[in-house]
Design a protein around this motif. Structure first.
Motif, PDB file in Angstrom:
ATOM      1  N   CYS A  42      44.848  51.034 -29.804  1.00 15.13           N
ATOM      2  CA  CYS A  42      45.352  51.653 -31.033  1.00 15.13           C
ATOM      3  C   CYS A  42      46.615  52.466 -30.742  1.00 15.13           C
ATOM      4  CB  CYS A  42      44.296  52.561 -31.644  1.00 15.13           C
ATOM      5  SG  CYS A  42      42.890  51.683 -32.331  1.00 15.13           S
ATOM      6  N   PRO A  43      47.617  52.332 -31.607  1.00 13.86           N
ATOM      7  CA  PRO A  43      48.839  53.135 -31.433  1.00 13.86           C
ATOM      8  C   PRO A  43      48.518  54.628 -31.440  1.00 13.86           C
ATOM      9  CG  PRO A  43      49.153  51.445 -33.111  1.00 13.86           C
ATOM     10  CD  PRO A  43      47.690  51.450 -32.774  1.00 13.86           C
ATOM     11  N   GLY A  44      49.063  55.341 -30.482  1.00 11.93           N
ATOM     12  CA  GLY A  44      48.888  56.786 -30.421  1.00 11.93           C
ATOM     13  C   GLY A  44      47.733  57.256 -29.572  1.00 11.93           C
ATOM     14  N   PHE A  45      46.887  56.338 -29.085  1.00  8.43           N
ATOM     15  CA  PHE A  45      45.816  56.734 -28.179  1.00  8.43           C
ATOM     16  C   PHE A  45      46.422  57.016 -26.813  1.00  8.43           C
ATOM     17  CE2 PHE A  45      42.940  55.453 -24.728  1.00  8.43           C
ATOM     18  CZ  PHE A  45      41.923  56.363 -24.928  1.00  8.43           C
ATOM     19  N   ILE A  46      45.996  58.122 -26.184  1.00  5.53           N
ATOM     20  CA  ILE A  46      46.510  58.490 -24.870  1.00  5.53           C
ATOM     21  C   ILE A  46      45.437  58.336 -23.801  1.00  5.53           C
ATOM     22  CG2 ILE A  46      47.470  60.342 -23.449  1.00  5.53           C
ATOM     23  CD1 ILE A  46      48.721  61.473 -26.070  1.00  5.53           C
ATOM     24  N   SER A  47      44.283  58.983 -23.983  1.00  6.33           N
ATOM     25  CA  SER A  47      43.267  58.950 -22.934  1.00  6.33           C
ATOM     26  C   SER A  47      41.914  59.393 -23.488  1.00  6.33           C
ATOM     27  CB  SER A  47      43.654  59.870 -21.777  1.00  6.33           C
ATOM     28  OG  SER A  47      43.618  61.226 -22.204  1.00  6.33           O
ATOM     29  N   ALA A  48      40.870  59.106 -22.716  1.00  8.83           N
ATOM     30  CA  ALA A  48      39.530  59.590 -23.041  1.00  8.83           C
ATOM     31  C   ALA A  48      38.764  59.819 -21.750  1.00  8.83           C
ATOM     32  CB  ALA A  48      38.791  58.586 -23.918  1.00  8.83           C
ATOM     33  N   SER A  49      37.926  60.830 -21.755  1.00  8.68           N
ATOM     34  CA  SER A  49      37.015  61.047 -20.636  1.00  8.68           C
ATOM     35  C   SER A  49      35.651  61.404 -21.220  1.00  8.68           C
ATOM     36  CB  SER A  49      37.527  62.125 -19.678  1.00  8.68           C
ATOM     37  OG  SER A  49      37.708  63.348 -20.348  1.00  8.68           O
ATOM     38  N   TYR A  50      34.618  61.046 -20.469  1.00  7.97           N
ATOM     39  CA  TYR A  50      33.247  61.115 -20.952  1.00  7.97           C
ATOM     40  C   TYR A  50      32.446  61.973 -19.978  1.00  7.97           C
ATOM     41  CZ  TYR A  50      35.537  57.014 -22.725  1.00  7.97           C
ATOM     42  OH  TYR A  50      36.472  56.176 -23.266  1.00  7.97           O
ATOM     43  N   HIS A  51      31.664  62.889 -20.517  1.00 10.73           N
ATOM     44  CA  HIS A  51      30.943  63.840 -19.679  1.00 10.73           C
ATOM     45  C   HIS A  51      29.470  63.860 -20.071  1.00 10.73           C
ATOM     46  CE1 HIS A  51      34.899  65.545 -18.543  1.00 10.73           C
ATOM     47  NE2 HIS A  51      35.195  65.193 -19.781  1.00 10.73           N
ATOM     48  N   LYS A  52      28.607  63.863 -19.034  1.00 11.95           N
ATOM     49  CA  LYS A  52      27.167  63.923 -19.236  1.00 11.95           C
ATOM     50  C   LYS A  52      26.673  65.318 -18.881  1.00 11.95           C
ATOM     51  CE  LYS A  52      24.755  60.582 -17.417  1.00 11.95           C
ATOM     52  NZ  LYS A  52      24.223  59.488 -16.570  1.00 11.95           N
ATOM     53  N   GLY A  53      25.981  65.949 -19.808  1.00 13.60           N
ATOM     54  CA  GLY A  53      25.389  67.249 -19.518  1.00 13.60           C
ATOM     55  C   GLY A  53      24.310  67.111 -18.462  1.00 13.60           C
ATOM     56  N   ILE A  54      24.258  68.046 -17.543  1.00 12.33           N
ATOM     57  CA  ILE A  54      23.264  67.966 -16.471  1.00 12.33           C
ATOM     58  C   ILE A  54      21.851  68.177 -17.006  1.00 12.33           C
ATOM     59  CG2 ILE A  54      24.885  68.559 -14.648  1.00 12.33           C
ATOM     60  CD1 ILE A  54      23.780  71.412 -14.703  1.00 12.33           C
TER      61      ILE A  54
END
Length: 107
Positions: A42-54
């Protein structure tokens, strides 16, 4: 590459999800697959990161877009609507924050 800087001037999405422990990995995989399948194109998407709570009960999505319009285009797309519908089935609650980086510090 994920860059967190006040000079970047982008929109940051921080989405906190509360999940049952048995749904944590499924929600992470849904978010990753949606990013791989359509969001990354998609135009304008830069990055994503995903985090799991411990604790097993939290998922955090940190994503960057060039601007609000780019984010809204993703959410309002057919794929975005599907992602929200499927994510709603896995998450007990979601709290979305849209923000800009105010400052950063490193060691």
């Amino acid at each position: 590459m994920i860059t967190i800087s006040k000079d970047q001037n982008c929109l940051t999405l921080v989405n906190f999800f509360t999940v049952k422990p048995e749904n944590q990995d499924a929600l992470i995989q849904l978010l990753i697959s949606c990013t791989d399948e359509f969001i990354s194109e998609c135009p304008g998407f830069i990055s994503a990161s995903y985090h799991k709570g411990i604790d097993g009960k939290t998922v955090v999505l940190y994503a960057q877009y060039e601007n609000m319009e780019a984010f809204q285009n993703v959410i309002n797309s057919e794929g975005g609507k599907r992602m929200v519908a499927e994510g709603t089935k896995l998450a007990e609650a979601a709290h979305r924050g849209l923000c800009q980086v105010a400052d950063t510090r490193t060691s």
